[in-house]
Write an enzyme that holds these catalytic residues in place. Structure first.
Site, PDB file in Angstrom:
ATOM      1  N   GLY A 175       9.282  12.181 -14.516  1.00 21.89           N
ATOM      2  CA  GLY A 175       9.593  11.981 -13.111  1.00 21.89           C
ATOM      3  C   GLY A 175       9.088  10.890 -12.452  1.00 21.89           C
ATOM      4  O   GLY A 175       9.267  10.207 -11.488  1.00 21.89           O
ATOM      5  N   HIS A 176       7.627  10.893 -12.828  1.00 20.98           N
ATOM      6  CA  HIS A 176       6.765   9.895 -12.307  1.00 20.98           C
ATOM      7  C   HIS A 176       6.214   9.106 -13.341  1.00 20.98           C
ATOM      8  O   HIS A 176       5.208   9.641 -14.024  1.00 20.98           O
ATOM      9  CB  HIS A 176       5.742  10.615 -11.378  1.00 20.98           C
ATOM     10  CG  HIS A 176       5.029   9.685 -10.600  1.00 20.98           C
ATOM     11  ND1 HIS A 176       4.508   8.328 -10.972  1.00 20.98           N
ATOM     12  CD2 HIS A 176       4.797   9.648  -9.090  1.00 20.98           C
ATOM     13  CE1 HIS A 176       3.903   7.752  -9.774  1.00 20.98           C
ATOM     14  NE2 HIS A 176       3.884   8.504  -8.967  1.00 20.98           N
ATOM     15  N   GLU A 289       9.661   7.785   0.144  1.00 17.94           N
ATOM     16  CA  GLU A 289       8.483   6.690  -0.119  1.00 17.94           C
ATOM     17  C   GLU A 289       9.078   5.600  -1.297  1.00 17.94           C
ATOM     18  O   GLU A 289       8.563   5.157  -1.948  1.00 17.94           O
ATOM     19  CB  GLU A 289       7.392   7.342  -0.904  1.00 17.94           C
ATOM     20  CG  GLU A 289       6.807   8.692  -0.523  1.00 17.94           C
ATOM     21  CD  GLU A 289       5.579   9.346  -1.092  1.00 17.94           C
ATOM     22  OE1 GLU A 289       4.716   9.560  -0.333  1.00 17.94           O
ATOM     23  OE2 GLU A 289       5.707   9.299  -2.303  1.00 17.94           O
ATOM     24  N   GLU A 305       3.369   2.048   1.077  1.00 17.20           N
ATOM     25  CA  GLU A 305       2.355   2.941   0.544  1.00 17.20           C
ATOM     26  C   GLU A 305       1.233   1.991   0.095  1.00 17.20           C
ATOM     27  O   GLU A 305       1.406   0.911  -0.927  1.00 17.20           O
ATOM     28  CB  GLU A 305       2.703   4.169  -0.334  1.00 17.20           C
ATOM     29  CG  GLU A 305       1.348   4.968  -0.779  1.00 17.20           C
ATOM     30  CD  GLU A 305       2.096   5.894  -1.815  1.00 17.20           C
ATOM     31  OE1 GLU A 305       3.293   6.263  -2.006  1.00 17.20           O
ATOM     32  OE2 GLU A 305       1.146   6.370  -2.811  1.00 17.20           O
ATOM     33  N   CYS A 390      -3.412  10.104  -3.175  1.00 20.89           N
ATOM     34  CA  CYS A 390      -3.350   9.315  -4.440  1.00 20.89           C
ATOM     35  C   CYS A 390      -3.949   7.897  -3.971  1.00 20.89           C
ATOM     36  O   CYS A 390      -4.620   7.209  -4.999  1.00 20.89           O
ATOM     37  CB  CYS A 390      -1.955   9.266  -4.883  1.00 20.89           C
ATOM     38  SG  CYS A 390      -0.750   8.762  -3.230  1.00 20.89           S
ATOM     39  N   CYS A 391      -3.786   7.452  -2.860  1.00 18.53           N
ATOM     40  CA  CYS A 391      -4.395   6.000  -2.318  1.00 18.53           C
ATOM     41  C   CYS A 391      -5.802   5.981  -2.302  1.00 18.53           C
ATOM     42  O   CYS A 391      -6.358   4.844  -3.018  1.00 18.53           O
ATOM     43  CB  CYS A 391      -3.714   5.852  -0.889  1.00 18.53           C
ATOM     44  SG  CYS A 391      -1.982   5.894  -0.894  1.00 18.53           S
TER      45      CYS A 391
HETATM   46  O1  FUB Z   1       3.392  11.783  -6.647  1.00 21.19           O
HETATM   47  C1  FUB Z   1       2.178  11.175  -7.125  1.00 21.19           C
HETATM   48  C2  FUB Z   1       1.881  10.202  -6.096  1.00 21.19           C
HETATM   49  O2  FUB Z   1       1.857  10.712  -4.529  1.00 21.19           O
HETATM   50  C3  FUB Z   1       2.644   9.271  -5.736  1.00 21.19           C
HETATM   51  O3  FUB Z   1       2.790   8.054  -6.417  1.00 21.19           O
HETATM   52  C4  FUB Z   1       2.708   8.793  -4.279  1.00 21.19           C
HETATM   53  O4  FUB Z   1       3.832   8.131  -3.797  1.00 21.19           O
HETATM   54  C5  FUB Z   1       2.470  10.081  -3.707  1.00 21.19           C
HETATM   55  O5  FUB Z   1       3.788  10.627  -3.686  1.00 21.19           O
HETATM   56 ZN    ZN Z   2      -0.870   6.440  -2.863  1.00 20.63          ZN
END
Ligand code: FUB
Ligand code: ZN
Length: 607
Positions: A175-176, A289, A305, A390-391
């Site tokens: 999913g990601h 997002e 983001e 995450c950032c």
């Molecule tokens: O879901 C993992 C990370 O956290 C995503 O890449 C960001 O957008 C935040 O949702």
């Molecule tokens: Zn992030």
């Protein structure tokens, strides 16, 4: 084939990026580590959490620490730091100890819900795996230590078995996205082709079958609405999207897949012509997002983001390996000096997750007072850590490796994409080519590039914002046959420009943004008093460059006007042009919100 010149071949020796790299080395890497310790993220690798204990592991804590390790590895590769290596070695020892016999590794799905492994598409196991693989590759490359890499190869083997061979998992594609590009890196680090095939498998299967995402989002949220080769618009969650596009570009580059390349090109075009802020931020909606429809680029509610911005730079930089075209390197530049750079405070200790282009503080209280929380207002100041953090570690890994954006090389032509004071050495046939850039960019546009160690062809990006170049260019690059020891000199004069957006970008209609060279400027009420929207910059006046005494960043001062304040004025009255002249002060967008909450805006009225 054009290849990116690896960041480790370059030493950034001065100027803007040296300061930022020093900041990450001296401050940011430790600041993020400390907060990750406070929140239990590092301890989670001990696998000792039990129900009732604090700091319950989150499904993607593995990835937070993995990105931090990757950043630590890049710092280490540039200059060894024993304290960083000790932390990484300890964490790797825990990974080795707690990895399953079969190769599986995930904190949450071992200590919290082991029965739900590989069942749910949006549970981020493969996303975490991807970040761990990237970290392992980076650490091996930096130190030669192989334990982490071996662990992640075992994990990749297990993922291959379950997803590609046995096909007994609850979903086919994650999913990601993230593991796809990581597997390409793992393949390149190990030479093991199966990892490349697995990356292809995950990319090819996405959108190919009717695979539900979740009950709360359409499959476009994770870019699975169509097979990837049929996709021609940027859709869904912005970080997921750009990580997928990076992998698509990686695969297309390596296997010459023209359809996949075409999809990358078309999607890139969709982003930069319809869905990107002037700062290079993407993913305008807090709802998911995500990307939304074309030109939906609200400034007040901009989500943008930090991870999405830097992901766009990674995607654009990969596209430069197909061909040197400044539409890609101009985007890299737009991102790195604006929508990415705003994500970290000037002291390197705190971070934005969202990067809005306008702040009006009183509006942020609106929804609370109306008991209506449906609008997500971006944070007005940076935080040291987030629940979903995450950032910050993405910043820790991006800045030390920023020189990945500097050059590419095809064995005959050296492509100069960005301008940073630096020295680079790269192998060219039997010899070594040394490239030295002397520049104070983006303070000014003077750039001197000296090449020694042999003759070569050099292609230099003429920045898209500069219209004074008189020589011939091909797709935005000027080509030179350079003799051993020769110096190329450029002076990209950085005049200040008022920028307008297309009429379809309705939030910006009637307004102008200020740019000097690649840097977007903004106004803050700290410097200009409140009600920035009432200020009209004088369109004929000269912007005077200077330095902001308190922030230590460049500043522009320009004549401007605002209505005289009349406290007794009714809410509405006939037009009156009682303007007072003021001196408006603008600072780089990347420097906003370093003095507490205040108004900020990027798009201004101009008289
Ligand atoms: O879901 C993992 C990370 O956290 C995503 O890449 C960001 O957008 C935040 O949702
Ligand atoms: Zn992030």
């Amino acid at each position: 084939m054009i290849k990116t010149v690896d960041f480790a071949k370059t030493r950034i020796t001065g100027g803007f990026w040296k300061k930022k790299q020093d900041m990450v080395r001296k401050t940011t890497v430790k600041a993020v580590y400390d907060r990750f310790c406070d929140t239990g993220r590092f301890d989670a690798f001990k696998f000792e959490w039990k129900e009732g204990m604090p700091n319950k592991p989150h499904i993607f804590w593995d990835s937070d620490v993995a990105k931090w390790i990757e950043g630590a590895a890049y710092l280490t590769e540039l200059k060894r730091e024993p304290w960083l290596e000790r932390i990484v070695d300890e964490t790797v020892a825990l990974i080795e100890k707690n990895q399953d016999e079969n190769g599986y590794f995930n904190i949450y799905f071992t200590v919290v819900e082991p029965e739900r492994r590989f069942r749910t598409r949006n549970d981020h196991e493969l996303y975490c795996a991807g970040h761990l693989m990237e970290a392992a590759v980076a650490y091996y490359k930096a130190t030669g230590k192989k334990k982490f890499l071996d662990c992640m190869c075992r994990y990749a083997d297990y993922i291959e078995k379950r997803f590609m061979i046995d096909r007994d998992t609850g979903f086919t594609t994650p999913g990601h996205e993230e593991i796809e590009l990581a597997l390409v890196r793992l393949y390149e680090a190990t030479g093991e082709e199966r990892y490349f095939r697995l990356a292809e498998f995950f990319v090819d299967k996405r959108g190919a079958n009717d695979e539900p995402f979740t009950n709360w989002a359409a499959s476009s949220y994770c870019q699975a609405h169509l097979p990837v080769r049929e996709q021609n618009t940027a859709e869904g969650h912005a970080v997921r999207a750009v990580y997928l596009y990076c992998a698509m570009a990686d695969l297309a580059l390596r296997n010459g897949d023209a359809e996949l390349k075409k999809a990358c090109e078309t999607i890139f075009e969709d982003i930069i012509t319809k869905k990107m802020y002037i700062t290079g931020g993407i993913g305008s909606s807090s709802c998911g997002e995500a990307f939304t429809v074309a030109y939906d680029l609200s400034n007040l509610l901009a989500y943008t983001e930090s991870c999405a911005a830097l992901g766009l730079a990674l995607f654009a930089n990969r596209m430069l390996c197909f061909e040197a075209d400044s539409k890609y390197s101009d985007v890299v530049e737009r991102v790195i000096y604006n929508g990415f750079m705003s994500s970290v405070s000037l002291d390197g200790k705190s971070f934005f997750y969202e990067n809005p282009l306008e702040i009006i503080p009183y509006l942020h209280t609106r929804d609370k007072s109306a008991n209506n929380r449906s609008i997500h207002w971006p944070q007005m100041t940076r935080s040291e850590v987030f629940g979903c953090s995450c950032c910050p570690p993405n910043i820790v890994r991006f800045i030390p490796s920023i020189a990945n954006m500097l050059y590419s090389d095809d064995g005959e032509t050296l492509y100069v994409h960005q301008f940073m004071q630096s020295c680079t050495e790269l192998r060219r046939g039997e010899g070594v080519l040394r490239v030295e850039q002397r520049t104070a960019y983006p303070e000014n546009g003077k750039v001197r590039i000296t090449v020694s160690g042999g003759d070569t062809r050099v292609a230099v990006r003429i920045p898209g914002w500069y219209d004074g170049y008189k020589g011939e260019t091909v797709k935005g690059y000027a080509y030179f046959d350079v003799k051993d020891g020769q110096t190329l000199e450029f002076d990209f004069k950085m005049s200040v420009r008022l920028m307008e957006a297309r009429a379809e970008a309705v939030f910006d209609c009637g307004k102008y943004a200020v740019m000097r060279g690649p840097v977007v400027y903004c106004m803050e009420s700290h410097d200009n008093g409140e009600l920035l929207r009432d200020i009209r910059l004088d369109g004929r006046a000269r912007f005077v460059p200077g330095k902001h005494a308190e922030l230590g960043v460049p500043m522009l001062t320009v004549r401007a006007y605002r209505r005289r304040r009349d406290e007794s004025a009714p809410l509405y009255s006939p037009r009156h042009d009682s303007l007072e002249q003021i001196s408006a002060k603008l600072i780089p967008y990347y420097a906003f919100a370093n003095r507490g909450v205040c108004e900020m805006q990027v798009w201004h009225l101009v008289k």
